[in-house]
Design a protein around this motif. Structure first.
Motif, PDB file in Angstrom:
ATOM      1  N   LEU A   1       0.832  -1.205   0.000  1.00 42.05           N
ATOM      2  CA  LEU A   1       0.000   0.000   0.000  1.00 42.05           C
ATOM      3  C   LEU A   1       0.865   1.254   0.000  1.00 42.05           C
ATOM      4  O   LEU A   1       0.579   2.226  -0.703  1.00 42.05           O
ATOM      5  N   TYR A   2       1.933   1.235   0.803  1.00 38.55           N
ATOM      6  CA  TYR A   2       2.876   2.361   0.853  1.00 38.55           C
ATOM      7  C   TYR A   2       4.270   1.823   1.128  1.00 38.55           C
ATOM      8  O   TYR A   2       4.447   0.947   1.983  1.00 38.55           O
ATOM      9  N   ASP A   3       5.254   2.321   0.394  1.00 42.18           N
ATOM     10  CA  ASP A   3       6.656   2.030   0.691  1.00 42.18           C
ATOM     11  C   ASP A   3       7.092   2.857   1.897  1.00 42.18           C
ATOM     12  O   ASP A   3       6.776   4.040   2.004  1.00 42.18           O
ATOM     13  N   GLY A   4       7.843   2.226   2.783  1.00 43.71           N
ATOM     14  CA  GLY A   4       8.408   2.956   3.910  1.00 43.71           C
ATOM     15  C   GLY A   4       9.583   3.824   3.482  1.00 43.71           C
ATOM     16  O   GLY A   4      10.124   3.698   2.385  1.00 43.71           O
ATOM     17  N   TYR A   5       9.984   4.715   4.378  1.00 40.49           N
ATOM     18  CA  TYR A   5      11.124   5.592   4.117  1.00 40.49           C
ATOM     19  C   TYR A   5      11.724   6.026   5.452  1.00 40.49           C
ATOM     20  O   TYR A   5      11.084   5.941   6.503  1.00 40.49           O
ATOM     21  N   SER A   6      12.948   6.492   5.389  1.00 38.90           N
ATOM     22  CA  SER A   6      13.629   7.017   6.575  1.00 38.90           C
ATOM     23  C   SER A   6      14.742   7.935   6.099  1.00 38.90           C
ATOM     24  O   SER A   6      15.680   7.488   5.444  1.00 38.90           O
ATOM     25  N   VAL A   7      14.617   9.236   6.412  1.00 45.26           N
ATOM     26  CA  VAL A   7      15.558  10.239   5.913  1.00 45.26           C
ATOM     27  C   VAL A   7      15.913  11.194   7.045  1.00 45.26           C
ATOM     28  O   VAL A   7      15.024  11.730   7.717  1.00 45.26           O
ATOM     29  N   MET A   8      17.193  11.404   7.266  1.00 43.93           N
ATOM     30  CA  MET A   8      17.618  12.407   8.236  1.00 43.93           C
ATOM     31  C   MET A   8      17.327  13.794   7.671  1.00 43.93           C
ATOM     32  O   MET A   8      17.682  14.100   6.531  1.00 43.93           O
ATOM     33  N   THR A   9      16.659  14.636   8.475  1.00 45.81           N
ATOM     34  CA  THR A   9      16.298  15.985   8.022  1.00 45.81           C
ATOM     35  C   THR A   9      17.030  17.070   8.810  1.00 45.81           C
ATOM     36  O   THR A   9      16.819  18.248   8.578  1.00 45.81           O
ATOM     37  N   GLY A  10      17.863  16.673   9.727  1.00 45.71           N
ATOM     38  CA  GLY A  10      18.630  17.610  10.543  1.00 45.71           C
ATOM     39  C   GLY A  10      19.543  16.816  11.454  1.00 45.71           C
ATOM     40  O   GLY A  10      19.559  15.576  11.430  1.00 45.71           O
ATOM     41  N   LYS A  11      20.306  17.517  12.267  1.00 49.29           N
ATOM     42  CA  LYS A  11      21.266  16.830  13.141  1.00 49.29           C
ATOM     43  C   LYS A  11      20.579  15.846  14.062  1.00 49.29           C
ATOM     44  O   LYS A  11      21.075  14.734  14.292  1.00 49.29           O
TER      45      LYS A  11
ATOM     46  N   ARG B   1      17.041  15.141  13.836  1.00 48.16           N
ATOM     47  CA  ARG B   1      15.677  14.957  13.344  1.00 48.16           C
ATOM     48  C   ARG B   1      15.672  14.026  12.145  1.00 48.16           C
ATOM     49  O   ARG B   1      16.623  13.994  11.363  1.00 48.16           O
ATOM     50  N   MET B   2      14.572  13.269  12.012  1.00 42.27           N
ATOM     51  CA  MET B   2      14.410  12.447  10.835  1.00 42.27           C
ATOM     52  C   MET B   2      12.945  12.399  10.440  1.00 42.27           C
ATOM     53  O   MET B   2      12.052  12.669  11.256  1.00 42.27           O
ATOM     54  N   SER B   3      12.705  12.102   9.173  1.00 45.06           N
ATOM     55  CA  SER B   3      11.359  11.861   8.655  1.00 45.06           C
ATOM     56  C   SER B   3      11.277  10.379   8.313  1.00 45.06           C
ATOM     57  O   SER B   3      12.098   9.886   7.530  1.00 45.06           O
ATOM     58  N   ALA B   4      10.313   9.670   8.911  1.00 44.55           N
ATOM     59  CA  ALA B   4      10.266   8.220   8.722  1.00 44.55           C
ATOM     60  C   ALA B   4       8.842   7.701   8.811  1.00 44.55           C
ATOM     61  O   ALA B   4       7.999   8.252   9.531  1.00 44.55           O
ATOM     62  N   ASN B   5       8.588   6.663   8.063  1.00 44.59           N
ATOM     63  CA  ASN B   5       7.345   5.915   8.170  1.00 44.59           C
ATOM     64  C   ASN B   5       7.610   4.514   7.651  1.00 44.59           C
ATOM     65  O   ASN B   5       8.555   4.292   6.883  1.00 44.59           O
ATOM     66  N   CYS B   6       6.777   3.565   8.068  1.00 46.61           N
ATOM     67  CA  CYS B   6       7.029   2.180   7.699  1.00 46.61           C
ATOM     68  C   CYS B   6       6.285   1.808   6.424  1.00 46.61           C
ATOM     69  O   CYS B   6       5.330   2.462   6.016  1.00 46.61           O
TER      70      CYS B   6
ATOM     71  N   ALA C   1      20.028   2.261  12.771  1.00 49.46           N
ATOM     72  CA  ALA C   1      18.588   2.400  12.992  1.00 49.46           C
ATOM     73  C   ALA C   1      18.172   1.831  14.341  1.00 49.46           C
ATOM     74  O   ALA C   1      17.061   2.094  14.806  1.00 49.46           O
ATOM     75  N   GLY C   2      19.052   1.067  14.967  1.00 55.00           N
ATOM     76  CA  GLY C   2      18.782   0.496  16.273  1.00 55.00           C
ATOM     77  C   GLY C   2      18.598  -1.004  16.199  1.00 55.00           C
ATOM     78  O   GLY C   2      17.821  -1.501  15.388  1.00 55.00           O
ATOM     79  N   SER C   3      19.342  -1.720  17.026  1.00 50.50           N
ATOM     80  CA  SER C   3      19.221  -3.172  17.095  1.00 50.50           C
ATOM     81  C   SER C   3      19.449  -3.608  18.533  1.00 50.50           C
ATOM     82  O   SER C   3      20.496  -3.339  19.113  1.00 50.50           O
TER      83      SER C   3
END
Length: 212
Positions: free
Chosen positions: A7-17, A19-24, A162-164
């Protein structure tokens, strides 16, 4: 026939030191059971309803909701699906009743002949992956953040940063899922095909002597 629709591709982008824009990624499985895997953030309810409508599915037609883990971008709209059984990580529930399935002992949860949920801890200790047998596409793994995106095959720092919670288990489960699947839908990128080279790369990253 079981069909897998992103339905939607996820994304993850750093937008500042800091901050990030992300969705699954959000995925619909249509078949004997209708399943939604990962329901995005709490601000995406109308997007999901609209995408389902384009595929002739209403929220009340969903039999299962699977959240590959409990992070906020993967569970935000679970409450759209009140007729569905919910699997959130290792937790299986319907309303206030919980089924104690032994994911922690490595046991799969079989939804139907073409769909199962397998434990793949690493990103969190209760991560799961949905394995779908779909003709003519083959086997599709809806893997959540076990894989961030295709690029993390060659650059493991992407998924590590991303965290593990358990990188050793995550490496093992990444290789295990790649061996099972023809295609992988990652948590924060588009679907990609599993090649023999990808399988070999992931196996080398595990190494022969990785401790349990």
């Amino acid at each position: 026939m079981t069909e897998v629709i992103t339905l939607y591709d996820g994304y993850s982008v750093m937008t500042g030191k800091d901050r990030m824009s992300a969705n699954c990624s959000c995925t619909l499985v249509k078949g004997v059971n209708n399943i939604v895997v990962d329901t995005m953030t709490a601000w995406d309810s109308q997007k999901i309803i609209s995408a389902l409508d384009r595929n002739n599915v209403k929220p009340e037609n969903i039999n299962y909701v699977v959240s590959t883990h409990g992070h906020s971008d993967h569970i935000g709209n679970n409450n759209l699906f009140l007729m569905a059984k919910h699997i959130v990580g290792f937790s299986v529930s319907f309303q206030d009743e919980y089924h104690m399935h032994p994911f922690d002992k490595g046991e799969d949860f079989k939804i139907d002949e073409n769909v199962k949920v397998i434990p793949t801890p690493g990103h969190t200790l209760s991560d799961v992956t949905v394995i779908v047998t779909s003709k003519p596409s083959g086997t599709i793994a809806i893997a959540g953040d076990l894989f961030e995106r295709f690029e993390d095959i060659e650059n493991p720092n992407i998924w590590l940063e991303a965290g593990s919670e358990d990188p050793v288990q995550q490496m093992k489960n990444r290789s295990k899922v790649a061996d099972l699947a023809d295609w992988i839908i990652p948590g924060h990128g588009p679907k990609f095909q599993v090649t023999e080279q990808i399988k070999q790369t992931l196996q080398k990253q595990v190494g022969p002597e990785t401790p349990s």
